[in-house]
Write a protein that holds these residues in place. Structure first.
Motif, PDB file in Angstrom:
ATOM      1  N   ARG A 199       0.638  -1.356  -0.050  1.00  0.00           N
ATOM      2  CA  ARG A 199       0.043  -0.178   0.009  1.00  0.00           C
ATOM      3  C   ARG A 199       0.863   1.246   0.050  1.00  0.00           C
ATOM      4  NH1 ARG A 199      -3.283  -2.027   5.194  1.00  0.00           N
ATOM      5  NH2 ARG A 199      -1.579  -0.913   6.229  1.00  0.00           N
ATOM      6  N   ALA A 200       0.267   2.373  -0.248  1.00  0.00           N
ATOM      7  CA  ALA A 200       1.107   3.629  -0.021  1.00  0.00           C
ATOM      8  C   ALA A 200       1.787   4.201   1.104  1.00  0.00           C
ATOM      9  CB  ALA A 200       0.081   4.834  -0.364  1.00  0.00           C
ATOM     10  N   ASP A 201       1.256   3.432   2.177  1.00  0.00           N
ATOM     11  CA  ASP A 201       1.795   3.548   3.693  1.00  0.00           C
ATOM     12  C   ASP A 201       3.181   2.648   3.851  1.00  0.00           C
ATOM     13  OD1 ASP A 201       0.737   1.189   4.231  1.00  0.00           O
ATOM     14  OD2 ASP A 201      -0.391   1.779   5.903  1.00  0.00           O
ATOM     15  N   GLY A 202       3.456   1.780   2.722  1.00  0.00           N
ATOM     16  CA  GLY A 202       4.422   1.131   2.908  1.00  0.00           C
ATOM     17  C   GLY A 202       4.175  -0.568   3.395  1.00  0.00           C
ATOM     18  N   ALA A 203       2.908  -0.653   3.996  1.00  0.00           N
ATOM     19  CA  ALA A 203       2.468  -1.916   4.476  1.00  0.00           C
ATOM     20  C   ALA A 203       2.689  -3.054   3.237  1.00  0.00           C
ATOM     21  CB  ALA A 203       1.199  -1.920   5.227  1.00  0.00           C
ATOM     22  N   VAL A 204       3.265  -4.111   3.523  1.00  0.00           N
ATOM     23  CA  VAL A 204       2.861  -5.369   2.522  1.00  0.00           C
ATOM     24  C   VAL A 204       1.710  -5.994   2.602  1.00  0.00           C
ATOM     25  CG1 VAL A 204       3.870  -7.523   1.979  1.00  0.00           C
ATOM     26  CG2 VAL A 204       5.387  -5.741   2.761  1.00  0.00           C
ATOM     27  N   THR A 205       1.103  -5.896   1.611  1.00  0.00           N
ATOM     28  CA  THR A 205      -0.340  -6.315   1.547  1.00  0.00           C
ATOM     29  C   THR A 205      -0.532  -7.989   1.002  1.00  0.00           C
ATOM     30  OG1 THR A 205      -0.814  -5.460  -0.411  1.00  0.00           O
ATOM     31  CG2 THR A 205      -1.468  -4.358   1.265  1.00  0.00           C
ATOM     32  N   ALA A 206       0.505  -8.202   0.172  1.00  0.00           N
ATOM     33  CA  ALA A 206       0.727  -9.518  -0.334  1.00  0.00           C
ATOM     34  C   ALA A 206       2.128  -9.996  -0.968  1.00  0.00           C
ATOM     35  CB  ALA A 206      -0.154  -9.853  -1.604  1.00  0.00           C
ATOM     36  N   GLU A 207       2.334 -11.258  -0.606  1.00  0.00           N
ATOM     37  CA  GLU A 207       3.949 -11.710  -1.185  1.00  0.00           C
ATOM     38  C   GLU A 207       3.279 -12.765  -2.266  1.00  0.00           C
ATOM     39  OE1 GLU A 207       6.392 -10.843   2.836  1.00  0.00           O
ATOM     40  OE2 GLU A 207       5.528 -12.473   2.741  1.00  0.00           O
ATOM     41  N   MET A 208       4.185 -12.973  -3.043  1.00  0.00           N
ATOM     42  CA  MET A 208       4.037 -13.819  -4.348  1.00  0.00           C
ATOM     43  C   MET A 208       5.112 -14.274  -4.792  1.00  0.00           C
ATOM     44  SD  MET A 208       1.415 -12.505  -7.423  1.00  0.00           S
ATOM     45  CE  MET A 208       0.938 -13.624  -8.697  1.00  0.00           C
ATOM     46  N   THR A 209       5.061 -15.457  -5.432  1.00  0.00           N
ATOM     47  CA  THR A 209       6.126 -15.995  -6.197  1.00  0.00           C
ATOM     48  C   THR A 209       5.614 -16.479  -7.399  1.00  0.00           C
ATOM     49  OG1 THR A 209       7.414 -16.451  -4.269  1.00  0.00           O
ATOM     50  CG2 THR A 209       8.028 -17.608  -6.345  1.00  0.00           C
ATOM     51  N   VAL A 210       6.210 -16.244  -8.651  1.00  0.00           N
ATOM     52  CA  VAL A 210       5.758 -17.084  -9.891  1.00  0.00           C
ATOM     53  C   VAL A 210       7.092 -17.494 -10.326  1.00  0.00           C
ATOM     54  CG1 VAL A 210       4.980 -16.322 -12.298  1.00  0.00           C
ATOM     55  CG2 VAL A 210       4.153 -14.844 -10.395  1.00  0.00           C
ATOM     56  N   VAL A 211       6.886 -18.693 -10.679  1.00  0.00           N
ATOM     57  CA  VAL A 211       8.115 -19.526 -11.355  1.00  0.00           C
ATOM     58  C   VAL A 211       7.928 -19.498 -12.887  1.00  0.00           C
ATOM     59  CG1 VAL A 211       9.245 -21.791 -11.612  1.00  0.00           C
ATOM     60  CG2 VAL A 211       8.359 -20.989  -9.538  1.00  0.00           C
ATOM     61  N   TRP A 212       8.724 -19.020 -13.731  1.00  0.00           N
ATOM     62  CA  TRP A 212       8.664 -18.805 -15.040  1.00  0.00           C
ATOM     63  C   TRP A 212       9.683 -19.801 -15.476  1.00  0.00           C
ATOM     64  CZ3 TRP A 212       5.940 -15.191 -17.872  1.00  0.00           C
ATOM     65  CH2 TRP A 212       5.498 -14.467 -17.308  1.00  0.00           C
ATOM     66  N   THR A 213       9.513 -20.152 -16.781  1.00  0.00           N
ATOM     67  CA  THR A 213      10.425 -20.997 -17.707  1.00  0.00           C
ATOM     68  C   THR A 213      10.757 -20.237 -19.190  1.00  0.00           C
ATOM     69  OG1 THR A 213      10.828 -23.190 -18.811  1.00  0.00           O
ATOM     70  CG2 THR A 213       8.498 -22.301 -18.779  1.00  0.00           C
ATOM     71  N   LEU A 214      11.806 -20.558 -19.526  1.00  0.00           N
ATOM     72  CA  LEU A 214      12.077 -20.266 -21.147  1.00  0.00           C
ATOM     73  C   LEU A 214      11.940 -21.308 -21.812  1.00  0.00           C
ATOM     74  CD1 LEU A 214      14.977 -17.470 -20.795  1.00  0.00           C
ATOM     75  CD2 LEU A 214      12.496 -17.338 -21.051  1.00  0.00           C
ATOM     76  N   ARG A 215      10.946 -21.626 -22.747  1.00  0.00           N
ATOM     77  CA  ARG A 215      10.417 -22.701 -23.507  1.00  0.00           C
ATOM     78  C   ARG A 215      11.302 -22.497 -25.012  1.00  0.00           C
ATOM     79  NH1 ARG A 215       4.772 -23.383 -25.699  1.00  0.00           N
ATOM     80  NH2 ARG A 215       5.934 -22.136 -27.556  1.00  0.00           N
ATOM     81  N   PRO A 216      12.222 -23.365 -25.133  1.00  0.00           N
ATOM     82  CA  PRO A 216      12.823 -23.230 -26.433  1.00  0.00           C
ATOM     83  C   PRO A 216      11.660 -23.319 -27.642  1.00  0.00           C
ATOM     84  CG  PRO A 216      14.269 -24.937 -24.874  1.00  0.00           C
ATOM     85  CD  PRO A 216      12.686 -24.328 -24.232  1.00  0.00           C
ATOM     86  N   ASN A 217      11.885 -22.497 -28.748  1.00  0.00           N
ATOM     87  CA  ASN A 217      11.217 -22.691 -29.941  1.00  0.00           C
ATOM     88  C   ASN A 217      11.514 -23.845 -30.608  1.00  0.00           C
ATOM     89  OD1 ASN A 217      10.016 -20.162 -29.281  1.00  0.00           O
ATOM     90  ND2 ASN A 217      11.551 -19.021 -30.436  1.00  0.00           N
ATOM     91  N   GLY A 218      10.813 -24.322 -31.193  1.00  0.00           N
ATOM     92  CA  GLY A 218      10.915 -25.820 -32.118  1.00  0.00           C
ATOM     93  C   GLY A 218      10.794 -26.840 -31.579  1.00  0.00           C
TER      94      GLY A 218
END
Length: 150
Positions: free
Chosen positions: A131-150
């Motif tokens: 939020r604007a007051d600096g309070a953490v409202t959520a924590e998140m992790t997204v795991v990504w991949t790089l999928r090779p073309n072809g």
């Protein structure tokens, strides 16, 4: 914001309709960190007056995508970045303008080295939503991949 950050934000807004729908603002976008904000919009509020959980998730996932594109945009000719899985923990009521800060969880060079070896690398992006007051409202992790073309 630099011209590169502006063009990254414009590219995401052009290719990801939800970015436009939510009116996300790109404050910073670099290969190690991206910062996006969500204006306070009543049409996206939940029953307690803050942004809906799905809207917060979308803000965080969009911030993670911005750092991924900034870090690996030069690899798009040979690999497609894809979100593999995500986890979010809602900590406090989010009200007003909220900001998501996403950070790449592994050095980009390591990920690219795995891609060079013919692997499909996975890497986490961690996100804090505040939020604007600096309070953490959520924590998140997204795991990504790089999928090779072809």
């Amino acid at each position: 914001m630099s011209a590169d950050q502006t063009s990254l934000g414009e590219m995401l807004a052009a290719t990801v309709p939800l970015v436009r729908t939510l009116n996300l603002e790109f404050l910073e976008a670099g290969p190690d960190k991206a910062v996006l904000s969500l204006p306070d919009q009543a049409e996206f509020h939940n029953h307690v007056g803050g942004p809906h959980a799905g809207v917060m998730f979308s803000l965080g996932e969009s911030a993670s995508g911005a750092v991924v594109l900034a870090a690996f945009g030069d690899q798009l000719s040979r690999a497609v970045p894809l979100a593999v899985k995500a986890e979010i923990a809602y900590k406090k009521l989010a009200t007003g303008v909220i900001t998501a800060t996403a950070a790449l969880g592994r050095p980009a060079a390591e990920v690219i080295a795995e891609l060079d070896e013919g692997k499909r690398p996975e890497f986490p992006v961690t996100i804090e939503i505040r939020r604007a007051d600096g309070a953490v409202t959520a924590e998140m992790t997204v795991v990504w991949t790089l999928r090779p073309n072809g």
